[in-house]
Design a protein around this motif. Structure first.
Motif, PDB file in Angstrom:
ATOM      1  N   LYS A  95       0.757  -1.250   0.293  1.00  0.00           N
ATOM      2  CA  LYS A  95      -0.265   0.146   0.062  1.00  0.00           C
ATOM      3  C   LYS A  95       0.858   1.143  -0.308  1.00  0.00           C
ATOM      4  O   LYS A  95       0.342   2.408  -0.712  1.00  0.00           O
ATOM      5  CB  LYS A  95      -1.004  -0.040   1.091  1.00  0.00           C
ATOM      6  N   CYS A  98       2.126   1.819  -3.374  1.00  0.00           N
ATOM      7  CA  CYS A  98       1.136   2.233  -4.278  1.00  0.00           C
ATOM      8  C   CYS A  98       0.694   3.898  -3.893  1.00  0.00           C
ATOM      9  O   CYS A  98       0.825   4.643  -5.066  1.00  0.00           O
ATOM     10  CB  CYS A  98      -0.187   1.572  -3.959  1.00  0.00           C
ATOM     11  N   GLU A  99       0.940   4.122  -2.956  1.00  0.00           N
ATOM     12  CA  GLU A  99       0.860   5.507  -2.362  1.00  0.00           C
ATOM     13  C   GLU A  99       1.971   6.470  -3.039  1.00  0.00           C
ATOM     14  O   GLU A  99       1.488   7.493  -3.468  1.00  0.00           O
ATOM     15  CB  GLU A  99       0.719   5.737  -0.796  1.00  0.00           C
ATOM     16  N   LEU A 119      -3.895  -5.419  -1.050  1.00  0.00           N
ATOM     17  CA  LEU A 119      -4.229  -4.378  -2.036  1.00  0.00           C
ATOM     18  C   LEU A 119      -5.878  -4.495  -2.298  1.00  0.00           C
ATOM     19  O   LEU A 119      -6.648  -5.500  -2.448  1.00  0.00           O
ATOM     20  CB  LEU A 119      -3.753  -4.488  -3.176  1.00  0.00           C
ATOM     21  N   THR A 123      -7.027   0.191  -5.968  1.00  0.00           N
ATOM     22  CA  THR A 123      -5.397   0.484  -5.974  1.00  0.00           C
ATOM     23  C   THR A 123      -4.741   0.006  -7.232  1.00  0.00           C
ATOM     24  O   THR A 123      -5.390  -1.055  -7.711  1.00  0.00           O
ATOM     25  CB  THR A 123      -4.796   0.049  -4.827  1.00  0.00           C
ATOM     26  N   TYR A 124      -3.672   0.282  -7.537  1.00  0.00           N
ATOM     27  CA  TYR A 124      -2.738  -0.404  -8.827  1.00  0.00           C
ATOM     28  C   TYR A 124      -1.395  -0.319  -8.439  1.00  0.00           C
ATOM     29  O   TYR A 124      -0.602   0.549  -7.769  1.00  0.00           O
ATOM     30  CB  TYR A 124      -2.917   0.778  -9.823  1.00  0.00           C
ATOM     31  N   ARG A 158      -5.499  -4.957  -9.862  1.00  0.00           N
ATOM     32  CA  ARG A 158      -4.803  -4.287  -8.728  1.00  0.00           C
ATOM     33  C   ARG A 158      -3.233  -4.364  -9.123  1.00  0.00           C
ATOM     34  O   ARG A 158      -2.232  -3.480  -8.835  1.00  0.00           O
ATOM     35  CB  ARG A 158      -5.135  -5.050  -7.610  1.00  0.00           C
TER      36      ARG A 158
END
Length: 384
Positions: A95, A98-99, A119, A123-124, A158
């Motif tokens: 995470k 991703c952020e 995830l 999200t990706y 994701r």
């Protein structure tokens, strides 16, 4: 940033040399191929933020680091270019990746399974798959692993496999026997994909310089970006001369006359055989100038002079040919007048490789940056 320092020892990083090295490799790449600038380990001791900015301005398309922490540090300092983490990351930290829009390397099926459970649907995470073709570190080793990955990822959005790569163990050697085996294994594993990822890269500095046929559509530029040869063995086979970016400087802080029989430093291992001038430099093993460098030469007023006595934590001593003034500039790595001491010379003294030398000069030594022949800024972690 205070843009200053309060000691007479510093590293000079010539950003023009980095630009030169990048532009020459860029000119050897196919027009649409990507150049990934490797700035891990604080850009091999040169300074990750300054080198990253210079590399991107000079033609690099993206950056690579070793760990997620390094990538986050660059993001928080304003770097927006794509960043690939080459080493291991924890699945529970996806995470965070991703952020910060960071691309991770994946080399275990179990890692992917855990990441997919963490995830959320909105999200990706882009990833590169690492294939172990003979380095023996991290990486998938079989086509069965690749099939498992494709099965895991086929019905979700994701996580996307953006790239695939491997790392060569002997690309910096003239004997290509083992390299050829790794190349063959890489191609075999690539055939295991039902659809190849967008980015394929296997060339490190040595391979990109000596084996242009291995470019695929991206190369990773590490040690050569800093003007250092991947190995002494191939130094004379490089397609163009590299320019070293790293210099280590100091100044004399005291000069004294020793008489015959006087001794110097811990253990009293050095004894003057006659009257001689000894200068003290404010650099020692806590700065990365290791005790094993006792006896190596440095440059003072363009002359080679030896370090005498044991190198201390914060200081070392050199024998001068005659009395010199306090404040005289000393070059431990780099050029002075018509003389030079290369990173490779220091590495040879320590029986190691040039990579280790620039990385070992500690962060308490300020980095001073030169661009277009002018001093631009200073990075001093002790004050910043």
């Amino acid at each position: 940033m205070r843009n200053t320092f309060y000691r007479d020892t510093w590293v000079e990083v010539n950003l023009d040399a980095i630009k030169y090295n990048i532009s020459h490799l860029r000119n050897r790449l196919h027009e649409k191929n990507k150049l990934i600038a490797v700035v891990k380990a604080n850009a091999y001791g040169h300074g990750s933020l300054q080198v990253a900015k210079t590399a991107l301005n000079a033609g690099a398309d993206s950056l690579a680091v070793a760990f997620l922490d390094e990538a986050i540090s660059l993001r928080e300092k304003g770097v927006k270019a794509p960043i690939l983490v080459l080493g291991a990351s924890r699945a529970r930290d996806v995470k965070v990746a991703c952020e910060y829009k960071i691309t991770l390397t994946v080399f275990q099926v179990e890692w992917l399974e855990e990441a997919l459970c963490i995830l959320e649907d909105n999200t990706y995470l882009p990833i590169h798959l690492k294939l172990d073709t003979g380095m023996g570190r991290i990486g998938f080793r079989t086509k069965e692993d690749i099939r498992k990955i494709e099965d895991l990822l086929c019905a979700q959005s994701r996580i996307k496999v953006e790239g695939v790569f491997t790392h060569f163990a002997t690309a910096d050697e003239k004997d290509t026997t083992y390299l050829d085996k790794q190349i063959a294994r890489f191609r075999e594993l690539l055939n295991g994909f039902s659809q190849l990822p967008e980015i394929i890269h296997c060339s490190n500095s040595a391979a990109s310089l000596l084996h242009p046929e291995l470019q695929y559509n991206a190369v990773r530029m590490g040690i050569s970006m800093y003007g250092l040869t991947p190995s002494l063995e191939i130094e004379n086979d490089l397609p163009y001369p590299l320019k070293e970016a790293f210099s280590l400087r100091s100044k004399i802080v005291q000069v004294k006359k020793l008489h015959k029989g006087d001794k110097v430093s811990y253990g009293a291992t050095y004894e003057a055989e006659e009257e001689q001038w000894i200068a003290t430099l404010p650099i020692g093993y806590a700065d990365g100038w290791l005790r094993k460098l006792q006896g190596i030469e440095v440059l003072v007023d363009g002359m080679r002079v030896p370090i005498v006595g044991r190198i201390c934590m914060d200081q070392c001593m050199v024998r001068l040919p005659y009395e010199m003034k306090t404040g005289t500039k000393v070059t431990l790595i780099g050029s002075q007048k018509h003389q030079s001491i290369s990173v490779n010379e220091v590495a040879t003294k320590l029986e190691t490789i040039n990579y280790e030398i620039t990385c070992m000069i500690s962060s308490r030594v300020p980095r001073v940056y030169l661009e277009d022949g002018e001093y631009m800024n200073v990075v001093n972690p002790l004050l910043d």
